[in-house]
Motif scaffolding. Structure first.
Motif, PDB file in Angstrom:
ATOM      1  N   SER A  14       0.714  -0.627   0.283  1.00  0.00           N
ATOM      2  CA  SER A  14      -0.217   0.120   0.358  1.00  0.00           C
ATOM      3  C   SER A  14       0.806   1.462  -0.138  1.00  0.00           C
ATOM      4  N   SER A  15       0.337   2.162  -1.047  1.00  0.00           N
ATOM      5  CA  SER A  15       1.442   3.091  -0.644  1.00  0.00           C
ATOM      6  C   SER A  15       0.888   3.921   0.947  1.00  0.00           C
ATOM      7  N   TYR A  16       0.322   3.598   1.456  1.00  0.00           N
ATOM      8  CA  TYR A  16       0.446   3.966   3.459  1.00  0.00           C
ATOM      9  C   TYR A  16       1.492   3.454   4.036  1.00  0.00           C
ATOM     10  N   SER A  17       1.836   1.825   3.420  1.00  0.00           N
ATOM     11  CA  SER A  17       2.804   1.041   3.831  1.00  0.00           C
ATOM     12  C   SER A  17       4.671   2.132   3.564  1.00  0.00           C
ATOM     13  N   GLY A  18       5.082   1.736   4.950  1.00  0.00           N
ATOM     14  CA  GLY A  18       6.649   2.030   4.749  1.00  0.00           C
ATOM     15  C   GLY A  18       7.415   3.074   5.483  1.00  0.00           C
ATOM     16  N   GLY A  19       8.569   3.500   5.444  1.00  0.00           N
ATOM     17  CA  GLY A  19       8.811   3.970   6.350  1.00  0.00           C
ATOM     18  C   GLY A  19       8.883   4.061   8.045  1.00  0.00           C
ATOM     19  N   ASP A  20       8.805   5.231   8.545  1.00  0.00           N
ATOM     20  CA  ASP A  20       8.333   4.857   9.819  1.00  0.00           C
ATOM     21  C   ASP A  20       6.380   4.048  10.306  1.00  0.00           C
ATOM     22  N   GLN A  21       6.061   4.697   8.587  1.00  0.00           N
ATOM     23  CA  GLN A  21       4.869   3.908   9.659  1.00  0.00           C
ATOM     24  C   GLN A  21       4.820   1.859   9.427  1.00  0.00           C
ATOM     25  N   GLY A  22       5.569   1.283   9.469  1.00  0.00           N
ATOM     26  CA  GLY A  22       5.832  -0.381   9.363  1.00  0.00           C
ATOM     27  C   GLY A  22       4.874  -0.264   7.765  1.00  0.00           C
ATOM     28  N   GLU A  23       5.741  -1.978   7.277  1.00  0.00           N
ATOM     29  CA  GLU A  23       5.206  -1.917   6.495  1.00  0.00           C
ATOM     30  C   GLU A  23       4.502  -2.696   6.482  1.00  0.00           C
ATOM     31  N   CYS A  24       2.925  -2.951   6.672  1.00  0.00           N
ATOM     32  CA  CYS A  24       2.017  -3.187   7.363  1.00  0.00           C
ATOM     33  C   CYS A  24       0.562  -4.059   5.897  1.00  0.00           C
ATOM     34  N   LEU A  25       0.310  -3.361   5.215  1.00  0.00           N
ATOM     35  CA  LEU A  25      -0.312  -4.128   4.259  1.00  0.00           C
ATOM     36  C   LEU A  25       0.009  -3.868   2.403  1.00  0.00           C
ATOM     37  N   GLU A  26      -0.205  -5.155   2.354  1.00  0.00           N
ATOM     38  CA  GLU A  26      -0.440  -5.481   0.867  1.00  0.00           C
ATOM     39  C   GLU A  26      -1.246  -5.910   0.467  1.00  0.00           C
ATOM     40  N   VAL A  27      -1.498  -5.339  -1.371  1.00  0.00           N
ATOM     41  CA  VAL A  27      -3.175  -5.509  -1.622  1.00  0.00           C
ATOM     42  C   VAL A  27      -2.674  -6.607  -3.114  1.00  0.00           C
ATOM     43  N   ALA A  28      -3.373  -7.387  -3.314  1.00  0.00           N
ATOM     44  CA  ALA A  28      -3.156  -7.804  -5.007  1.00  0.00           C
ATOM     45  C   ALA A  28      -4.033  -7.580  -5.728  1.00  0.00           C
ATOM     46  N   ARG A  29      -3.471  -7.174  -7.310  1.00  0.00           N
ATOM     47  CA  ARG A  29      -4.738  -6.989  -8.020  1.00  0.00           C
ATOM     48  C   ARG A  29      -4.848  -7.761  -9.003  1.00  0.00           C
ATOM     49  N   GLY A  30      -5.629  -8.048  -9.435  1.00  0.00           N
ATOM     50  CA  GLY A  30      -5.940  -9.034 -11.468  1.00  0.00           C
ATOM     51  C   GLY A  30      -7.321 -10.132 -10.690  1.00  0.00           C
ATOM     52  N   HIS A  31      -7.876  -9.845  -8.724  1.00  0.00           N
ATOM     53  CA  HIS A  31      -8.489 -10.849  -8.713  1.00  0.00           C
ATOM     54  C   HIS A  31     -10.291  -9.975  -9.072  1.00  0.00           C
ATOM     55  N   THR A  32     -11.120 -11.004  -8.422  1.00  0.00           N
ATOM     56  CA  THR A  32     -12.479 -10.709  -8.767  1.00  0.00           C
ATOM     57  C   THR A  32     -12.675  -9.641  -7.380  1.00  0.00           C
ATOM     58  N   GLU A  33     -11.938 -10.345  -6.350  1.00  0.00           N
ATOM     59  CA  GLU A  33     -12.289  -9.958  -4.982  1.00  0.00           C
ATOM     60  C   GLU A  33     -10.814  -9.291  -4.590  1.00  0.00           C
ATOM     61  N   ILE A  34     -10.595  -8.621  -3.690  1.00  0.00           N
ATOM     62  CA  ILE A  34      -9.361  -7.419  -3.116  1.00  0.00           C
ATOM     63  C   ILE A  34      -9.208  -8.631  -2.545  1.00  0.00           C
ATOM     64  N   PRO A  35      -7.731  -9.105  -2.661  1.00  0.00           N
ATOM     65  CA  PRO A  35      -7.122 -10.138  -1.608  1.00  0.00           C
ATOM     66  C   PRO A  35      -6.319  -8.765  -0.768  1.00  0.00           C
ATOM     67  N   VAL A  36      -5.975  -8.757   0.719  1.00  0.00           N
ATOM     68  CA  VAL A  36      -5.822  -8.504   1.112  1.00  0.00           C
ATOM     69  C   VAL A  36      -4.720  -9.317   2.215  1.00  0.00           C
ATOM     70  N   ARG A  37      -3.627  -8.637   2.861  1.00  0.00           N
ATOM     71  CA  ARG A  37      -2.607  -9.276   3.566  1.00  0.00           C
ATOM     72  C   ARG A  37      -1.477  -8.880   4.531  1.00  0.00           C
ATOM     73  N   ASP A  38      -1.191  -9.322   5.926  1.00  0.00           N
ATOM     74  CA  ASP A  38      -0.481  -8.344   6.593  1.00  0.00           C
ATOM     75  C   ASP A  38       1.349  -8.454   5.733  1.00  0.00           C
ATOM     76  N   SER A  39       1.748  -7.410   5.203  1.00  0.00           N
ATOM     77  CA  SER A  39       3.340  -7.225   5.039  1.00  0.00           C
ATOM     78  C   SER A  39       4.542  -8.507   5.674  1.00  0.00           C
ATOM     79  N   LYS A  40       4.277  -8.238   6.888  1.00  0.00           N
ATOM     80  CA  LYS A  40       4.935  -8.743   8.289  1.00  0.00           C
ATOM     81  C   LYS A  40       5.211  -9.834   7.934  1.00  0.00           C
ATOM     82  N   THR A  41       3.965 -10.295   7.687  1.00  0.00           N
ATOM     83  CA  THR A  41       2.830 -12.298   8.224  1.00  0.00           C
ATOM     84  C   THR A  41       2.721 -13.113   6.531  1.00  0.00           C
TER      85      THR A  41
END
Length: 72
Positions: A14-41
């Motif tokens: 996510s554009s909101y992840s990284g730096g001092d905010q912690g890298e915490c959210l990943e999203v996957a493109r190209g799916h019917t529903e939007i998959p989201v996961r914790d980038s640290k796990t």
């Protein structure tokens, strides 16, 4: 619904992840529903949102209706 999260590709941070905010959210493109996961796990659980549910979630964050505190 994503039935096998191991088949999900095209993850990006996510554009909101990284730096001092912690890298915490990943999203996957190209799916019917939007998959989201914790980038640290990345092998951990994946949440899926409908496109309208994801849009509402992002809008609520941008409008300050949800606390976007650190993900630590």
């Amino acid at each position: 619904m994503v039935t096998n999260e191991r088949t999900i590709t095209k993850w990006y941070k996510s554009s909101y992840s990284g730096g001092d905010q912690g890298e915490c959210l990943e999203v996957a493109r190209g799916h019917t529903e939007i998959p989201v996961r914790d980038s640290k796990t990345t092998p951990g659980p994946t949440l899926t949102f409908s496109t309208s549910g994801w849009a509402a979630f992002v809008t609520a964050l941008k409008d300050g209706h949800l606390n976007a505190a650190s993900c630590n």
